[in-house]
Every structure is written in structure tokens, then in C-alpha cells.
Design a protein around this motif. Structure first.
Motif, mmCIF file in Angstrom:
data_model
loop_
_atom_site.group_PDB
_atom_site.id
_atom_site.type_symbol
_atom_site.label_atom_id
_atom_site.label_comp_id
_atom_site.label_asym_id
_atom_site.label_seq_id
_atom_site.Cartn_x
_atom_site.Cartn_y
_atom_site.Cartn_z
ATOM 1 N N HIS A 1 42.510 42.764 64.997
ATOM 2 C CA HIS A 1 42.107 42.613 66.150
ATOM 3 C C HIS A 1 42.825 43.652 66.848
ATOM 4 N N ILE A 2 43.262 44.060 65.552
ATOM 5 C CA ILE A 2 44.254 45.627 66.464
ATOM 6 C C ILE A 2 43.104 46.612 66.847
ATOM 7 N N TRP A 3 42.594 46.627 66.019
ATOM 8 C CA TRP A 3 41.810 47.834 65.532
ATOM 9 C C TRP A 3 40.440 48.027 66.229
ATOM 10 N N PHE A 4 39.506 48.516 66.812
ATOM 11 C CA PHE A 4 37.998 48.423 67.683
ATOM 12 C C PHE A 4 37.799 49.614 67.467
ATOM 13 N N ILE A 5 36.544 49.407 67.950
ATOM 14 C CA ILE A 5 35.500 51.145 68.212
ATOM 15 C C ILE A 5 36.201 51.635 69.183
ATOM 16 N N GLU A 6 36.966 51.245 70.596
ATOM 17 C CA GLU A 6 36.695 52.306 71.687
ATOM 18 C C GLU A 6 38.298 52.436 70.576
ATOM 19 N N ASN A 7 39.308 52.294 70.487
ATOM 20 C CA ASN A 7 40.368 52.862 69.763
ATOM 21 C C ASN A 7 41.039 53.191 68.009
ATOM 22 N N SER A 8 39.615 53.302 67.899
ATOM 23 C CA SER A 8 40.106 53.838 66.365
ATOM 24 C C SER A 8 39.377 55.084 66.392
ATOM 25 N N ARG A 9 38.166 55.457 67.406
ATOM 26 C CA ARG A 9 37.858 56.685 67.548
ATOM 27 C C ARG A 9 38.237 58.160 67.141
ATOM 28 N N ASP A 10 38.974 58.388 67.714
ATOM 29 C CA ASP A 10 39.558 59.642 67.027
ATOM 30 C C ASP A 10 40.963 59.451 65.726
ATOM 31 N N HIS A 11 40.523 57.969 64.834
ATOM 32 C CA HIS A 11 40.466 58.145 64.166
ATOM 33 C C HIS A 11 40.248 59.536 63.092
ATOM 34 N N ALA A 12 39.047 59.500 63.284
ATOM 35 C CA ALA A 12 37.721 60.410 62.593
ATOM 36 C C ALA A 12 38.050 62.278 62.876
ATOM 37 N N ASP A 13 38.628 62.324 64.018
ATOM 38 C CA ASP A 13 39.224 63.727 64.845
ATOM 39 C C ASP A 13 40.401 63.925 63.692
ATOM 40 N N LYS A 14 41.481 62.493 63.451
ATOM 41 C CA LYS A 14 42.823 62.845 63.193
ATOM 42 C C LYS A 14 42.415 63.517 61.737
ATOM 43 N N ILE A 15 42.122 62.627 60.652
ATOM 44 C CA ILE A 15 41.416 62.958 59.383
ATOM 45 C C ILE A 15 40.916 63.686 58.890
ATOM 46 N N ILE A 16 39.829 64.508 60.077
ATOM 47 C CA ILE A 16 39.249 66.289 59.744
ATOM 48 C C ILE A 16 40.609 66.933 59.804
ATOM 49 N N GLN A 17 41.022 67.197 60.831
ATOM 50 C CA GLN A 17 41.891 68.155 61.804
ATOM 51 C C GLN A 17 42.814 68.371 60.590
ATOM 52 N N SER A 18 43.829 67.179 59.716
ATOM 53 C CA SER A 18 44.091 66.746 58.339
ATOM 54 C C SER A 18 44.213 67.823 57.080
ATOM 55 N N ILE A 19 42.294 67.061 57.144
ATOM 56 C CA ILE A 19 41.893 67.889 55.938
ATOM 57 C C ILE A 19 41.807 69.497 56.078
ATOM 58 N N LYS A 20 41.487 70.218 57.377
ATOM 59 C CA LYS A 20 41.347 71.565 57.382
ATOM 60 C C LYS A 20 42.473 71.890 57.290
ATOM 61 N N ARG A 21 43.993 71.233 57.533
ATOM 62 C CA ARG A 21 44.934 71.617 57.541
ATOM 63 C C ARG A 21 45.210 71.908 55.904
#
Length: 320
Positions: A300-320
Motif C-alpha cells: 500500500h506504500i506505492w501507487f501510480i501517482e507517487n511512483s511515477r517519478d521513479h522512471a526519471d530517477k532511474i533514467i537520470q542515474s543510467i545517463k550519469r
């Protein structure tokens, strides 16, 4: 030839699709592998389910989600995410299940039911809807028992036991009752779940208060029989005549798959996977988690609305 990508995304739900959008925008080669249809988990939700979130909080990739209702319905969400996939021409392989992720010289081989892929980075966005939390009682394997509720019409005029009092259990109880089922709820706690949708909670509480739906609190299923259910209550054992059991006991991520990929889980009952919340990278280099799977048993911690930013965090990390 083994297909090679910068990023391989396991799971074609909303967050997996968001990761695909972010990878595409960053100019990375990517593929999404989904074992079912597009947003397979949402497809398997109850037919008439209404989301808790408003449509703008379900948007991914900055693509507007227009709904005619304040809270979008399952069909609207299916249409939205399908249109995102098709209009953005995302590279997604459907009805293909990932079996294994193996490290190989700092990168990974990913074996599926159809082929093998090679990827520098892996994102696991598999959600939690595939493995139900079992009751572990005699008779749970009877055909009359289900852990997945779909359509209330099926239960019309029947005697139905609903196990659980959170959103899915409450929805099942109310909808089957309104199709003419005789509904009994078996609830481990002393009240209806606190996270039940605020516009639904008074409805179920009033139906219980007036006796339209019978509820046993502080109670658990003891045995399921062909034509009855035996429950343990504070007053002792009670036998209830019964045709169907809808066990809305929740679901859990595929922990075995995570461990097989080398991801560490906490030693307690929550089984929280190890990852860096700033980058979403796990203890396995270049393997990332996104979405509900990050919460372990606390689904119940994570939903679509509060985990959408995971995508940007991950891709930014990959680019770095």
C-alpha cells in the motif's frame, strides 16, 4: 543473434511504460517485456473499479489523461495507457515472461519464454498482483474460492463470503450485494479498513449497521467446505451456508524472482528489497526497481501517482 539494449524493462504496467517513455526520451535503446497484455494488472482489476486518484495523478510521461469523471474508471485507464503505448510507438513485447536475469561481465543476460536478451541495465517494474496472500486453510483449493474478483453478476442470488475489509473486499461485498447476493464479510480487524475510499466507507458501514450485509469482526476462516464455511469468531465457531468465497487478502511481489536476480530482501516479514531511494538502484549494479515492487509486503506504500517519478530517477542515474 541476441538482441542487445541499453535498458530492458520487466513489466508493462503504468510504471514500466513510464520507464519506457523516459528511456526513449533520453535516446537510450530499450525494450519492455510484459508477460500479459498492456497494463496486464489493470486489465485484471474488477470491471467496474474506480480509481482513488484523479486522472492527472495517473498521467505518465507528461501525456494528458482526460476523464469525464472526477475519478477515472478501469476502462478509461486501459484506454489511456493503451493509447500512450501506441501513440508513442513504444518498443514493448507482450505475452512474454521473463524467467531469469543473469549477470555477465558487468551486464546482464535476460532469458524469457521466447528468447534471450542482453542489456546493460535492467529495470524491474513487476508490481504485486500476480501472487495472492493465501488463507492457508483446508478447502482453499476448492473451485468456489477465488482471490481475484471481477464481475458481481456471477454471484447473483448466491451465498457469498468476502474475506477482508480493505478496498477490494469492500467493493466486492457492496457490488455482489447489489446484484442480489447474500453477503457475509469475515474481517480479521475490528473495523472496516482505514484506507477504504472515503466515498465508499460510509456505504459499507451503513449496510452492515442495517443488517443488509453480515460482518464478523475479529474473525478468521477456519475451514472451507463444499456448501459451508466455518469461521472462528470471538463467540466461538460459526458455520455459514455458502456457495462462493471471495478472498480479498491482498497480493505480494514475486520475491523468488527478485532473490534469484540477486536482490537482497530484509529479514523481517516485510521483505523490503534493497535499493537506493535516490537512484532506485538495487544492491545488484545496474538493476533498478520501480513502482509497487519497491515496497515488499507493504504493497500500500506505492501507487501510480507517487511512483511515477521513479522512471526519471532511474533514467537520470543510467545517463550519469
Amino acid at each position: 543473434m541476441i538482441a542487445a539494449y541499453d535498458v530492458l524493462i520487466i513489466g508493462g504496467g503504468p510504471i514500466g511504460i513510464a520507464c519506457g517513455l523516459a528511456a526513449k526520451k533520453a535516446g537510450l535503446s530499450y525494450v519492455i517485456i510484459e508477460k500479459g497484455c498492456v497494463v496486464n494488472s489493470l486489465y485484471n482489476y474488477p470491471l467496474y473499479m474506480t480509481f482513488f486518484s484523479t486522472s492527472e495523478r495517473l498521467e505518465i510521461g507528461g501525456i494528458p489523461f482526460v476523464s469525464i469523471n472526477p475519478k477515472p474508471s478501469r476502462p478509461e485507464a486501459l484506454e489511456y495507457y493503451r493509447r500512450v503505448v501506441t501513440s508513442e510507438a513504444l518498443n514493448i513485447n507482450l505475452f512474454e515472461e521473463v524467467r531469469e536475469v543473469q549477470p555477465n561481465a558487468g551486464e546482464y543476460f535476460i532469458t524469457t519464454t521466447k528468447t534471450t536478451y542482453h542489456a546493460r541495465h535492467v529495470i524491474i517494474a513487476t508490481g504485486f498482483y500476480d501472487i495472492p496472500n493465501m488463507l492457508d486453510v483446508p478447502g482453499e483449493d476448492l473451485p468456489k474460492v477465488t482471490h481475484y474478483y471481477k464481475d458481481p453478476h456471477y454471484y447473483a442470488t448466491r451465498k457469498v463470503v468476502v474475506v477482508g475489509a480493505h478496498n477490494s473486499g469492500v467493493d466486492a461485498a457492496l457490488e455482489t450485494y447489489r446484484k442480489g447476493a447474500q453477503v457475509t464479510m469475515v474481517i480479521r480487524e475490528d473495523e472496516i479498513g482505514k484506507r477504504v475510499k472515503y466515498w465508499v466507507k460510509p456505504d459499507i458501514e451503513n449496510r452492515i449497521k442495517e443488517g443488509s450485509i453480515k460482518a464478523y469482526f475479529h474473525s478468521t476462516i477456519k475451514t472451507i467446505e463444499e456448501q459451508a464455511v466455518i469461521i472462528d469468531t470471538p463467540e466461538g465457531e460459526v458455520t455459514i451456508p455458502n456457495d462462493f468465497v471471495i478472498a480479498m487478502t491482498g497480493y505480494q511481489p514475486n520475491f523468488r524472482f527478485l532473490e534469484k536476480a540477486g536482490i537482497k530482501l530484509s529479514d523481517d516479514e516485510k521483505k523490503m528489497p534493497a535499493y537506493n531511494p535516490l537512484t532506485m538502484e538495487t544492491n545488484m549494479p545496474h538493476i533498478y526497481l520501480a513502482g509497487v515492487v519497491c515496497g515488499g509486503m507493504d504493497t500500500h506504500i506505492w501507487f501510480i501517482e507517487n511512483s511515477r517519478d521513479h522512471a526519471d530517477k532511474i533514467i537520470q542515474s543510467i545517463k550519469r
